[in-house]
Design a protein around this motif. Structure first.
Motif: not given
Length: 416
Positions: A41-59
């Motif tokens: 993800c080119a935008y994972s560190d461009v702004h907050a709350n854009n990290d797919p791995r963290k979101f998947l772990r929550k699920l």
């Protein structure tokens, strides 16, 4: 250094099962937690709350409250850049869409919360009026008549008529409601090309808008309510093929609607192609001829995620470009590896996230600058709106154009 405490007692295994059921064939056990999705993800560190791995772990952990209060699933542009990097092929965009579509039904404590208000409004208006711009039938017919008169004058052909509701045509043309409400000159350019190619086509007077914002809101009932009438018009008019205009999400919506619904419900079968695939075919066949000296500026091309990465259309546009444009500089990465412009996934319909959308646009602006281009070909209406904002925000000083507009400009018409 503070450490966030996660209480195992709050984990909800049922939530994980509910999410898994949103995507057919999905198994959370396939996730390796390797982080390749975030790396892709080119935008994972461009702004907050854009990290797919963290979101998947929550699920995966069943963190219902944390996941459903995470802005990630509305900030994600559903571009699938993470998916092509995933060694297990997990489609994060499909998971995001599923969660969006069931937020107020299965997961949310607030049944009134239906997602970003403007997106929901557009979906509701599309269901009511049949098009996302809420254009009335009277206004549609008035615009068609105006475009027809303009083409009669431009083509010096007083007998020219736009073929409405013609049965048995080689293709029916589905386009974007913006081409009626705001940009009729773009529709005029496309129909001019059809004229030059002597195309046997038709336009439905009942359902002509191929777009569908429920692709982004995630509600499948709304999605099929919007797209099904377009296919019913194909059947009514006995058209052999559906050609979709330069609009990534319209093309994706039609292809997805056909695969997921129509193919199972109807015996009337037809192919669906992007208009640039048709343009490439006509150029190869010599049905349209283009002046190679007409476009002199340096040009670059943006691959819309829905067209290129998701539906595999990226070689045909380049064939078209190279057939008549001399100075073409690619953005890198490109084709299926392209960077999302930041306006996908319904981001243009969520004004509350405009800051994050434009933050993503910085990377695309940098790509454009490196090409030295004066014209950016943007074959998608959602991407076009984002590129226009990027152009203003970062003062690029470029012209953003649909490819069909350049084709029409370079078109060589046969002498009468």
């Amino acid at each position: 250094m503070s450490t966030e405490v996660i209480k195992a007692a709050k984990f909800d295994p049922a939530f994980r099962a509910e999410v898994a059921n949103l995507v057919k064939g999905f198994d959370f056990g396939n996730c390796l937690a390797c982080g390749m999705c975030t790396a892709g993800c080119a935008y994972s560190d461009v702004h907050a709350n854009n990290d797919p791995r963290k979101f998947l772990r929550k699920l995966i952990l069943g963190m219902r409250e944390e996941a459903m209060n995470d802005p990630y699933y509305w900030l994600c542009t559903m571009c699938e850049r993470c998916t092509i990097e995933c060694p297990m092929g997990i489609n994060v965009a499909a998971i995001v869409r599923g969660i969006r579509g069931t937020t107020n039904e299965a997961f949310s404590d607030d049944p009134a919360k239906k997602g970003p208000g403007f997106m929901v409004k557009v979906v509701e208006e599309t269901i009511e009026s049949g098009n996302q711009m809420n254009v009335s039938q009277e206004d549609f017919m008035d615009t068609i008549e105006w475009v027809e008169e303009e083409l009669q004058a431009e083509l010096d052909d007083p007998d020219y008529k736009i073929p409405l509701d013609v049965e048995g045509a080689d293709f029916m043309f589905g386009f974007n409601a913006r081409e009626i409400k705001y940009y009729p000159q773009e529709l005029q350019s496309i129909l001019k090309i059809f004229y030059a190619a002597k195309a046997n086509y038709t336009i439905s007077s009942k359902k002509w808008d191929a777009t569908n914002l429920a692709l982004f809101s995630g509600n499948d009932k709304d999605f099929w309510t919007i797209t099904k009438p377009l296919f019913e018009e194909m059947e009514r008019l006995k058209a052999k093929e559906l050609i979709v205009t330069e609009c990534g999400h319209a093309f994706r919506s039609c292809r997805m609607g056909y695969r997921n619904f129509w193919d199972k419900e109807s015996d009337y079968k037809f192919p669906i192609r992007h208009i640039l695939q048709l343009m490439a075919e006509w150029i190869k066949e010599g049905r349209i001829k283009l002046d190679p000296d007409k476009i002199t500026e340096t040009v670059t091309y943006h691959d819309p995620c829905n067209t290129a990465r998701k539906e595999g259309v990226y070689e045909e546009p380049r064939y078209v470009i190279n057939s008549f444009i001399k100075n073409f500089n690619e953005m890198y990465p490109n084709k299926q590896w392209n960077l999302c412009c930041g306006g996908g996934g319904g981001a243009l319909a969520t004004p509350e996230y405009k800051v994050e959308r434009l933050a993503k646009g910085r990377l695309k602006a940098d790509q454009v600058i490196k090409t030295g281009a004066k014209i950016v070909i943007v074959p998608c209406h959602n991407c076009m709106d984002q590129f226009n904002d990027i152009n203003k925000e970062f003062k690029l000083g470029v012209k953003n154009e649909h490819l069909c507009a350049l084709i029409a400009e370079a078109l060589i018409l046969d002498e009468k």
